[in-house]
Write a protein that holds these residues in place. Structure first.
Motif, short mmCIF file in Angstrom:
data_model
loop_
_atom_site.label_atom_id
_atom_site.label_comp_id
_atom_site.label_asym_id
_atom_site.label_seq_id
_atom_site.Cartn_x
_atom_site.Cartn_y
_atom_site.Cartn_z
N TYR A 76 0.82 -1.23 0.00
CA TYR A 76 0.00 0.00 0.00
C TYR A 76 0.85 1.28 0.00
O TYR A 76 0.33 2.36 0.24
CB TYR A 76 -0.98 0.02 1.18
CG TYR A 76 -1.93 -1.15 1.16
CD1 TYR A 76 -3.02 -1.15 0.29
CD2 TYR A 76 -1.70 -2.25 1.95
CE1 TYR A 76 -3.86 -2.25 0.23
CE2 TYR A 76 -2.54 -3.35 1.90
CZ TYR A 76 -3.62 -3.34 1.04
OH TYR A 76 -4.45 -4.43 0.98
N ALA A 227 -5.97 5.28 -5.63
CA ALA A 227 -5.96 3.89 -6.08
C ALA A 227 -6.26 3.78 -7.57
O ALA A 227 -5.67 2.97 -8.27
CB ALA A 227 -6.99 3.09 -5.28
N ILE B 26 -11.51 -5.39 0.36
CA ILE B 26 -10.30 -5.03 1.13
C ILE B 26 -9.58 -6.30 1.58
O ILE B 26 -8.35 -6.41 1.46
CB ILE B 26 -10.68 -4.15 2.35
CG1 ILE B 26 -11.15 -2.78 1.89
CG2 ILE B 26 -9.47 -4.00 3.29
CD1 ILE B 26 -11.77 -1.93 2.98
N GLY B 29 -7.95 -7.86 -1.43
CA GLY B 29 -6.75 -7.10 -1.78
C GLY B 29 -5.60 -7.43 -0.85
O GLY B 29 -4.45 -7.58 -1.29
N GLU B 30 -5.90 -7.55 0.43
CA GLU B 30 -4.85 -7.83 1.42
C GLU B 30 -4.32 -9.26 1.24
O GLU B 30 -3.12 -9.51 1.35
CB GLU B 30 -5.45 -7.64 2.83
CG GLU B 30 -4.52 -7.94 3.98
CD GLU B 30 -3.30 -7.03 4.00
OE1 GLU B 30 -3.39 -5.91 3.49
OE2 GLU B 30 -2.25 -7.48 4.50
N ARG B 38 0.48 -5.96 -7.73
CA ARG B 38 0.11 -4.70 -7.05
C ARG B 38 -1.33 -4.30 -7.33
O ARG B 38 -1.91 -3.49 -6.60
CB ARG B 38 1.06 -3.59 -7.49
CG ARG B 38 2.42 -3.70 -6.81
CD ARG B 38 3.44 -2.75 -7.40
NE ARG B 38 2.89 -1.43 -7.60
CZ ARG B 38 3.10 -0.71 -8.70
NH1 ARG B 38 3.83 -1.19 -9.67
NH2 ARG B 38 2.59 0.50 -8.81
N TRP B 41 -3.47 -4.67 -4.41
CA TRP B 41 -3.33 -3.60 -3.42
C TRP B 41 -4.15 -2.38 -3.86
O TRP B 41 -4.79 -1.72 -3.05
CB TRP B 41 -1.84 -3.20 -3.27
CG TRP B 41 -1.06 -4.16 -2.45
CD1 TRP B 41 -1.54 -5.09 -1.57
CD2 TRP B 41 0.37 -4.29 -2.40
NE1 TRP B 41 -0.51 -5.78 -0.99
CE2 TRP B 41 0.67 -5.32 -1.47
CE3 TRP B 41 1.43 -3.66 -3.04
CZ2 TRP B 41 1.97 -5.72 -1.17
CZ3 TRP B 41 2.73 -4.04 -2.75
CH2 TRP B 41 3.00 -5.07 -1.83
N GLN B 42 -4.11 -2.13 -5.18
CA GLN B 42 -4.90 -1.00 -5.70
C GLN B 42 -6.39 -1.26 -5.51
O GLN B 42 -7.13 -0.36 -5.15
CB GLN B 42 -4.60 -0.79 -7.19
CG GLN B 42 -3.36 0.06 -7.41
CD GLN B 42 -3.04 0.19 -8.89
OE1 GLN B 42 -2.17 -0.50 -9.39
NE2 GLN B 42 -3.75 1.05 -9.57
N GLY B 44 -7.76 -3.15 -3.19
CA GLY B 44 -8.05 -2.98 -1.76
C GLY B 44 -8.10 -1.51 -1.38
O GLY B 44 -8.97 -1.07 -0.63
N GLY B 45 -7.17 -0.72 -1.94
CA GLY B 45 -7.14 0.73 -1.65
C GLY B 45 -8.39 1.42 -2.16
O GLY B 45 -8.99 2.25 -1.47
N ALA B 46 -8.80 1.06 -3.39
CA ALA B 46 -10.02 1.66 -3.96
C ALA B 46 -11.23 1.30 -3.11
O ALA B 46 -12.10 2.14 -2.85
CB ALA B 46 -10.20 1.20 -5.40
N LEU B 48 -11.22 0.58 0.04
CA LEU B 48 -11.13 1.33 1.30
C LEU B 48 -11.65 2.76 1.11
O LEU B 48 -12.44 3.27 1.93
CB LEU B 48 -9.67 1.37 1.77
CG LEU B 48 -9.40 2.09 3.08
CD1 LEU B 48 -10.02 1.34 4.25
CD2 LEU B 48 -7.89 2.25 3.32
#
Lengths: 391, 88
Positions: A76, A227, B26, B29-30, B38, B41-42, B44-46, B48
């Motif tokens: 992240y 993101a 999330i 993604g984790e 990656r 991760w993106q 999961g970030g989106a 979030l």
């Protein structure tokens, strides 16, 4: 002409408020929290910046690689970098909205010149911190910005060469450059909180934080953006070369972009004139109470015998001009006979607005030079303006 | 319950469902994210970010419903402070 333009802009701003109030509850109107939103984005910047700081290596060989490591290998890390990038833009947007809103609604005059001046410094320091952030990435754009920064500094009369040497570590790029830029990024960023203290110190009830719904939505939008459109670096900087073109960032790099088109001396003069105009706005076309057709009201005075020590004036004064002290003797009226506290006006802070008089239910405050007829006329004028806006 | 209230209540339920989907994303993604992948991760970030927006809108709808009040806590703090604040 200036006042007429401001009045027209004030009406547009107030109409916008009314329109937004139809959609959101009035106490959650985001337009009332532009300053609080800027503060929120600054807080996000500080938190994400601390995270990035642990990974950043301020050296010519390590800077770009450390940013790439953070973006690609740290879980992240790219998201946090993107949040830092977009929160910086959002901070400037919120700060500019806050500036224009207060300008158009006359909330910068008289004793409010202090928040205005501190706000100008906040904007300048915020813009400077953002611009130095671009250099820290140490890609081809960073090199272009650094070169233009050097040109702009050296265009400053008398002290330019000395200043460029001091801030950039000598002529050209050296190992001392990036640590200095990092200091110029983190140092002024920390100083923003000192400026915030100055910004708030004269305000009694500043809205320093937006309602929870806007905190969540703002944080969410910045995270979502980070993101979906990740922040990326260009090719690593090659000291000694100078890129021909530089992608424009209107929030932070406008002066640098102009420096690529115009002579650096002219850009420095333009920036100086623009900022100078910003600083004199509170004193431009300023109408003193006498010129407004109202006799000078005079500093608010406490009528000792009537004051009950209820503290209502203390809480309502927006300028922190009233303090409560232990009462040295009982008041004269029945309500004031057993008081414990007494209101005292700090003359240097009083702006003669009369809010304390409205707050006091015991007729214990007065403005010596302002008659009731003047107050009535002022209220009628304010109501007429409000009705015009509503119509 | 009026029609307007019913619409807001339905909106809250819909947003809550979106929130649950975000929470699942999330976790995905984790679990699947790595330096080689990656994109998770993106994702999961989106998710979030969307979750924050959804929670913010739920709060707004609750306020429009009248379930939560106009800065009630702040008003109470102010009232408490008025009577117990020490004399400067």
């Amino acid at each position: 002409m200036y006042r007429k333009a401001l009045t027209a802009l004030q009406r547009i701003t107030l109409r916008l408020d009314v329109a937004v109030n139809r959609i959101y509850p009035s106490d959650w109107n985001p337009l009332y929290y532009t300053g609080g939103l800027a503060n929120l984005f600054l807080f996000i910047l500080v938190l994400s910046g601390i995270f990035i700081f642990f990974y950043y290596v301020p050296s010519l060989t390590g800077a770009h690689a450390s940013v790439a490591y953070l973006t690609e290998l740290v879980p992240y890390g790219g998201l946090i970098r993107g949040i830092h990038r977009y929160a910086a833009d959002a901070f400037i947007v919120a700060a500019l909205l806050h500036l224009f809103r207060n300008w158009f609604t006359d909330r910068y005059l008289f004793s409010r010149d202090s928040p205005w001046i501190s706000g100008m410094f906040l904007l300048i320091f915020g813009g400077f911190v953002g611009a130095t952030g671009y250099i820290l990435v140490w890609d081809d754009r960073a090199l272009a910005v650094l070169g233009l920064f050097d040109d702009l500094l050296r265009a400053i009369p008398a002290v330019g060469d000395w200043l460029a040497g001091l801030l950039l570590g000598g002529r050209g790029v050296s190992e001392g450059t990036l640590p200095r830029i990092l200091l110029l990024h983190v140092g002024p960023a920390s100083f923003l909180y000192v400026l915030l203290w100055w910004h708030y110190v004269r305000l009694r009830h500043p809205k320093v934080w937006p309602p929870a719904t806007w905190v969540l939505v703002s944080l969410g939008l910045v995270t979502l953006l980070a993101a979906v459109i990740p922040a990326v670096s260009g090719i690593p900087a090659q000291p000694g070369t100078r890129p021909e073109t530089m992608p424009l960032d209107v929030f932070f790099l406008l002066p640098f972009w102009l420096a690529g088109l115009l002579p650096p001396g002219l850009v420095v003069a333009l920036v100086a004139v623009t900022l100078g105009a910003g600083f004199v706005i509170p004193y431009l076309g300023r109408e003193e109470p006498r010129e407004m057709g109202v006799r000078h009201a005079g500093v608010a005075q406490v009528i000792d015998g009537n004051c009950t020590g209820c503290e209502l004036c203390y809480y309502d004064c927006p300028y922190n001009a009233i303090v409560m002290v232990p009462s040295p003797h009982p008041g004269l009226s029945r309500a004031a006979a057993s008081r414990k506290l007494l209101a005292v006006v700090i003359d240097s802070r009083c702006v003669e607005c009369g809010i304390c008089i409205g707050a006091c239910p015991f007729e214990a405050l007065e403005l010596p030079g302002l008659l009731e007829a003047d107050v009535t006329r002022r209220v009628q004028e304010a109501v007429a303006v409000a009705e015009t806006v509503r119509a | 319950m009026t029609g307007e209230h019913r619409r807001y209540a339905t909106g809250i339920l819909g947003l809550a469902a979106v929130g649950v989907v975000c929470a699942i994303l999330i976790v995905v993604g984790e679990a699947l994210g790595s330096p080689d992948r990656r994109v998770f991760w993106q994702l999961g970030g989106a998710a979030l970010g969307l979750l924050f927006v959804v929670y913010g809108l739920i709060l707004l709808f609750l306020r429009k419903l009248g379930t939560i009040g106009p800065r009630r806590a702040e008003a109470e703090d102010d009232l408490r402070g008025r009577w117990v604040k020490p004399v400067p």
